[in-house]
Design a protein around this motif. Structure first.
Motif, PDB file in Angstrom:
ATOM      1  N   GLY A  90       0.818  -1.208   0.000  1.00 52.13           N
ATOM      2  CA  GLY A  90       0.000   0.000   0.000  1.00 52.13           C
ATOM      3  C   GLY A  90       0.854   1.262   0.000  1.00 52.13           C
ATOM      4  N   THR A  91       1.944   1.239   0.768  1.00 54.26           N
ATOM      5  CA  THR A  91       2.847   2.387   0.823  1.00 54.26           C
ATOM      6  C   THR A  91       3.515   2.606  -0.529  1.00 54.26           C
ATOM      7  OG1 THR A  91       3.215   2.036   3.182  1.00 54.26           O
ATOM      8  CG2 THR A  91       4.877   3.341   2.005  1.00 54.26           C
ATOM      9  N   SER A  92       3.906   1.519  -1.188  1.00 55.82           N
ATOM     10  CA  SER A  92       4.517   1.616  -2.513  1.00 55.82           C
ATOM     11  C   SER A  92       3.550   2.246  -3.499  1.00 55.82           C
ATOM     12  CB  SER A  92       4.934   0.228  -2.997  1.00 55.82           C
ATOM     13  OG  SER A  92       5.423   0.278  -4.310  1.00 55.82           O
ATOM     14  N   LEU A  93       2.306   1.815  -3.472  1.00 56.78           N
ATOM     15  CA  LEU A  93       1.306   2.391  -4.372  1.00 56.78           C
ATOM     16  C   LEU A  93       1.095   3.870  -4.073  1.00 56.78           C
ATOM     17  CD1 LEU A  93      -1.237  -0.544  -4.486  1.00 56.78           C
ATOM     18  CD2 LEU A  93       0.152   0.296  -6.382  1.00 56.78           C
ATOM     19  N   MET A  94       1.122   4.243  -2.799  1.00 60.97           N
ATOM     20  CA  MET A  94       0.981   5.649  -2.428  1.00 60.97           C
ATOM     21  C   MET A  94       2.113   6.472  -3.034  1.00 60.97           C
ATOM     22  SD  MET A  94      -0.243   8.229  -0.943  1.00 60.97           S
ATOM     23  CE  MET A  94       0.547   9.808  -0.799  1.00 60.97           C
ATOM     24  N   ALA A  95       3.330   5.973  -2.903  1.00 63.53           N
ATOM     25  CA  ALA A  95       4.495   6.701  -3.436  1.00 63.53           C
ATOM     26  C   ALA A  95       4.420   6.817  -4.951  1.00 63.53           C
ATOM     27  CB  ALA A  95       5.784   5.996  -3.024  1.00 63.53           C
ATOM     28  N   LEU A  96       3.940   5.765  -5.604  1.00 65.36           N
ATOM     29  CA  LEU A  96       3.914   5.750  -7.064  1.00 65.36           C
ATOM     30  C   LEU A  96       2.732   6.518  -7.641  1.00 65.36           C
ATOM     31  CD1 LEU A  96       5.038   2.063  -7.547  1.00 65.36           C
ATOM     32  CD2 LEU A  96       6.411   4.130  -7.838  1.00 65.36           C
ATOM     33  N   LEU A  97       1.743   6.863  -6.819  1.00 68.32           N
ATOM     34  CA  LEU A  97       0.624   7.660  -7.306  1.00 68.32           C
ATOM     35  C   LEU A  97       1.073   9.053  -7.713  1.00 68.32           C
ATOM     36  CD1 LEU A  97      -2.315   6.850  -4.875  1.00 68.32           C
ATOM     37  CD2 LEU A  97      -2.214   6.421  -7.321  1.00 68.32           C
ATOM     38  N   LEU A  98       2.060   9.556  -7.013  1.00 62.80           N
ATOM     39  CA  LEU A  98       2.573  10.880  -7.342  1.00 62.80           C
ATOM     40  C   LEU A  98       3.292  10.810  -8.691  1.00 62.80           C
ATOM     41  CD1 LEU A  98       3.979  11.706  -3.814  1.00 62.80           C
ATOM     42  CD2 LEU A  98       1.806  12.405  -4.774  1.00 62.80           C
ATOM     43  N   PRO A  99       3.439  11.898  -9.364  1.00 66.45           N
ATOM     44  CA  PRO A  99       4.060  11.864 -10.711  1.00 66.45           C
ATOM     45  C   PRO A  99       5.576  11.687 -10.652  1.00 66.45           C
ATOM     46  CG  PRO A  99       3.513  14.104 -10.081  1.00 66.45           C
ATOM     47  CD  PRO A  99       2.976  13.222  -8.994  1.00 66.45           C
ATOM     48  N   VAL A 100       6.007  10.592  -9.999  1.00 68.16           N
ATOM     49  CA  VAL A 100       7.443  10.386  -9.799  1.00 68.16           C
ATOM     50  C   VAL A 100       8.193  10.104 -11.094  1.00 68.16           C
ATOM     51  CG1 VAL A 100       7.212   9.619  -7.415  1.00 68.16           C
ATOM     52  CG2 VAL A 100       7.107   7.948  -9.246  1.00 68.16           C
ATOM     53  N   GLY A 101       7.506   9.580 -12.086  1.00 70.18           N
ATOM     54  CA  GLY A 101       8.192   9.220 -13.315  1.00 70.18           C
ATOM     55  C   GLY A 101       8.175  10.284 -14.393  1.00 70.18           C
ATOM     56  N   VAL A 102       7.578  11.423 -14.122  1.00 75.48           N
ATOM     57  CA  VAL A 102       7.386  12.434 -15.160  1.00 75.48           C
ATOM     58  C   VAL A 102       8.712  12.906 -15.763  1.00 75.48           C
ATOM     59  CG1 VAL A 102       6.588  14.794 -15.587  1.00 75.48           C
ATOM     60  CG2 VAL A 102       5.153  13.198 -14.337  1.00 75.48           C
ATOM     61  N   LEU A 103       9.667  13.258 -14.940  1.00 80.66           N
ATOM     62  CA  LEU A 103      10.940  13.775 -15.472  1.00 80.66           C
ATOM     63  C   LEU A 103      11.737  12.693 -16.194  1.00 80.66           C
ATOM     64  CD1 LEU A 103      12.028  16.192 -12.617  1.00 80.66           C
ATOM     65  CD2 LEU A 103      11.006  16.763 -14.824  1.00 80.66           C
ATOM     66  N   ALA A 104      11.750  11.484 -15.639  1.00 80.33           N
ATOM     67  CA  ALA A 104      12.452  10.393 -16.316  1.00 80.33           C
ATOM     68  C   ALA A 104      11.789  10.091 -17.658  1.00 80.33           C
ATOM     69  CB  ALA A 104      12.476   9.145 -15.439  1.00 80.33           C
ATOM     70  N   ALA A 105      10.448  10.036 -17.670  1.00 83.28           N
ATOM     71  CA  ALA A 105       9.728   9.774 -18.922  1.00 83.28           C
ATOM     72  C   ALA A 105       9.987  10.882 -19.933  1.00 83.28           C
ATOM     73  CB  ALA A 105       8.224   9.644 -18.648  1.00 83.28           C
ATOM     74  N   TRP A 106      10.047  12.108 -19.482  1.00 83.16           N
ATOM     75  CA  TRP A 106      10.314  13.238 -20.377  1.00 83.16           C
ATOM     76  C   TRP A 106      11.683  13.081 -21.036  1.00 83.16           C
ATOM     77  CZ3 TRP A 106      13.496  17.836 -19.676  1.00 83.16           C
ATOM     78  CH2 TRP A 106      13.268  18.802 -20.652  1.00 83.16           C
ATOM     79  N   ASN A 107      12.685  12.643 -20.263  1.00 82.29           N
ATOM     80  CA  ASN A 107      14.014  12.416 -20.835  1.00 82.29           C
ATOM     81  C   ASN A 107      13.971  11.346 -21.922  1.00 82.29           C
ATOM     82  OD1 ASN A 107      15.637  14.302 -19.532  1.00 82.29           O
ATOM     83  ND2 ASN A 107      15.962  12.971 -17.772  1.00 82.29           N
ATOM     84  N   TYR A 108      13.264  10.246 -21.650  1.00 84.07           N
ATOM     85  CA  TYR A 108      13.153   9.189 -22.659  1.00 84.07           C
ATOM     86  C   TYR A 108      12.397   9.687 -23.892  1.00 84.07           C
ATOM     87  CZ  TYR A 108      15.137   5.548 -19.733  1.00 84.07           C
ATOM     88  OH  TYR A 108      15.998   4.779 -18.985  1.00 84.07           O
ATOM     89  N   TRP A 109      11.320  10.457 -23.680  1.00 87.84           N
ATOM     90  CA  TRP A 109      10.530  10.995 -24.793  1.00 87.84           C
ATOM     91  C   TRP A 109      11.392  11.913 -25.664  1.00 87.84           C
ATOM     92  CZ3 TRP A 109       8.995  16.091 -25.811  1.00 87.84           C
ATOM     93  CH2 TRP A 109       8.097  16.225 -26.866  1.00 87.84           C
ATOM     94  N   ARG A 110      12.184  12.784 -25.031  1.00 84.75           N
ATOM     95  CA  ARG A 110      13.051  13.711 -25.773  1.00 84.75           C
ATOM     96  C   ARG A 110      14.047  12.977 -26.655  1.00 84.75           C
ATOM     97  NH1 ARG A 110      15.952  17.790 -21.864  1.00 84.75           N
ATOM     98  NH2 ARG A 110      17.416  16.183 -22.398  1.00 84.75           N
ATOM     99  N   GLN A 111      14.471  11.808 -26.233  1.00 80.36           N
ATOM    100  CA  GLN A 111      15.437  11.022 -27.003  1.00 80.36           C
ATOM    101  C   GLN A 111      14.758  10.065 -27.984  1.00 80.36           C
ATOM    102  OE1 GLN A 111      18.860  11.337 -26.877  1.00 80.36           O
ATOM    103  NE2 GLN A 111      18.396  13.142 -25.631  1.00 80.36           N
TER     104      GLN A 111
END
Length: 135
Positions: A60-81
């Protein structure tokens, strides 16, 4: 711990607990950005072994942490490339949404020890597949 529903167990009352939680998040973020793994592979075992949570609370704690947009910056880097399929990611996200609802209902109905063993078995299978996969 406060009046928030689900805010049981680890309340991060000490500076050491907060530091450990931040380090778990940092390691999970680096691993996610580096390997493209879901943070739960790191967060759940770390919450169980380092923060001494039960399996269900760790999930449950893991899901709570992952609900936030934690991957946005990493995904943006992959998208840019040019290393991202946006449409496939959206379809996976839709499936993930439905699967997470059903999976959480199943997990909450399973005995804690059995759930931990199923999770451990999943990690062993994934590790074996990655280790022995040719090429």
């Amino acid at each position: 711990m406060g009046g928030l529903p689900g805010n049981r167990g680890m309340g991060l009352s000490s500076g050491m607990e907060i530091l450990l939680a931040l380090l778990i998040g940092l390691f999970s973020g680096v691993s996610g950005g580096l390997f493209g793994i879901g943070g739960g592979i790191i967060i759940v075992p770390a919450c169980v072994f380092i923060l001494h949570m039960g399996q269900k609370q760790a999930q449950g704690t893991s899901l709570m942490a992952l609900l936030l947009p934690v991957g946005v910056l990493a995904a943006w880097n992959y998208w840019r490339q040019g290393q991202m399929s946006v449409s496939t990611g959206l379809w996976i996200g839709l499936g993930f949404l439905a699967g997470a609802l059903g999976g959480s209902q199943i997990a909450l109905s399973i005995d804690e020890v059995l759930l931990r063993r199923i999770f451990a078995g999943f990690l062993v299978v994934v590790a074996g597949w990655l280790f022995f996969k040719p090429g």
